[in-house]
Design an enzyme around this catalytic site. Structure first.
Site, PDB file in Angstrom:
ATOM      1  N   GLY A  12      34.742  -1.040  81.620  1.00  0.00           N
ATOM      2  CA  GLY A  12      34.929  -1.563  83.060  1.00  0.00           C
ATOM      3  C   GLY A  12      34.621  -0.671  83.852  1.00  0.00           C
ATOM      4  N   CYS A  13      35.148  -0.789  85.335  1.00  0.00           N
ATOM      5  CA  CYS A  13      35.135  -0.051  86.225  1.00  0.00           C
ATOM      6  C   CYS A  13      35.597   1.425  85.836  1.00  0.00           C
ATOM      7  CB  CYS A  13      35.963  -0.612  87.398  1.00  0.00           C
ATOM      8  SG  CYS A  13      35.896   0.650  88.762  1.00  0.00           S
ATOM      9  N   PHE A  14      34.909   2.345  86.168  1.00  0.00           N
ATOM     10  CA  PHE A  14      35.303   3.776  85.628  1.00  0.00           C
ATOM     11  C   PHE A  14      36.451   4.270  86.695  1.00  0.00           C
ATOM     12  CE2 PHE A  14      30.814   5.222  86.597  1.00  0.00           C
ATOM     13  CZ  PHE A  14      30.978   5.118  88.303  1.00  0.00           C
TER      14      PHE A  14
END
EC number: 1.8.4.11
Length: 177
Positions: A12-14
């Site tokens: 997902g979002c880093f």
């Protein structure tokens, strides 16, 4: 560094996952970037369109004498929901897919075994892809250490912060002092 290996994970979002993995003992460096696509040197804006084929990933440089690849995999399963196809919560698109990009056969075998073992932890099937690593493109500088530098950002305080807090509680004995 002498005893350094690399793990590459998409979860997902880093911004969320970078803040988690960089706190673990034995992790020397965590770089946010892009892997798994077909465009050279993609930008964040291009990756967000979903047309480059890339996933947002972390490249984790770690000392396997302090933290094993298996322990990083255990942290990965906890750091995100691997049952969500091409999304993590409100972040939707193929760039947010769950992925393990293995760097050698030992990592591939460990990833496959870990995925199978982790399946008992979730009520839905795990959709994490396990793929040979081919290329890593670093994200733009403003993504580096994003949560630690911008924790007051509404997305960070509402989404990233609670995830990081939960992760730090779960892995308290494995955190850097």
């Amino acid at each position: 560094m002498k005893n350094t290996e690399i793990a590459t994970f998409g979860a997902g979002c880093f911004w969320c996952t970078e803040a988690m993995f960089q706190d673990l003992k034995g992790v020397h460096k965590v770089a946010s970037g892009y892997s798994g696509g077909h465009v050279d040197q993609p930008t964040y804006k291009e990756v967000c369109t979903g047309t480059t084929g890339h996933a947002e990933v972390l490249q984790i440089h770690f000392d396997p004498t302090i933290i094993s690849y298996q322990e990083l995999l255990e942290a990965l399963w906890y750091a995100h929901d691997p049952t969500q196809l091409n999304r993590q919560g409100n972040d939707i698109g193929t760039q947010y897919r769950s992925a393990i990009y293995y760097h050698n056969e030992a990592q591939k075998n460990a990833a496959e075994a870990s995925k199978q073992a982790a399946a008992t932890l979730f009520s839905q099937p795990i959709v994490t892809e396990i793929t040979a690593f081919s290329q890593f493109y670093p994200a733009e500088d403003y993504h580096t250490d994003y949560f630690n530098l911008h924790g007051e950002n509404p997305y960070c305080s509402a989404v990233v912060g609670p995830k990081v807090k939960k992760f730090r509680q779960k892995f308290a004995t494995k955190l850097k002092s």
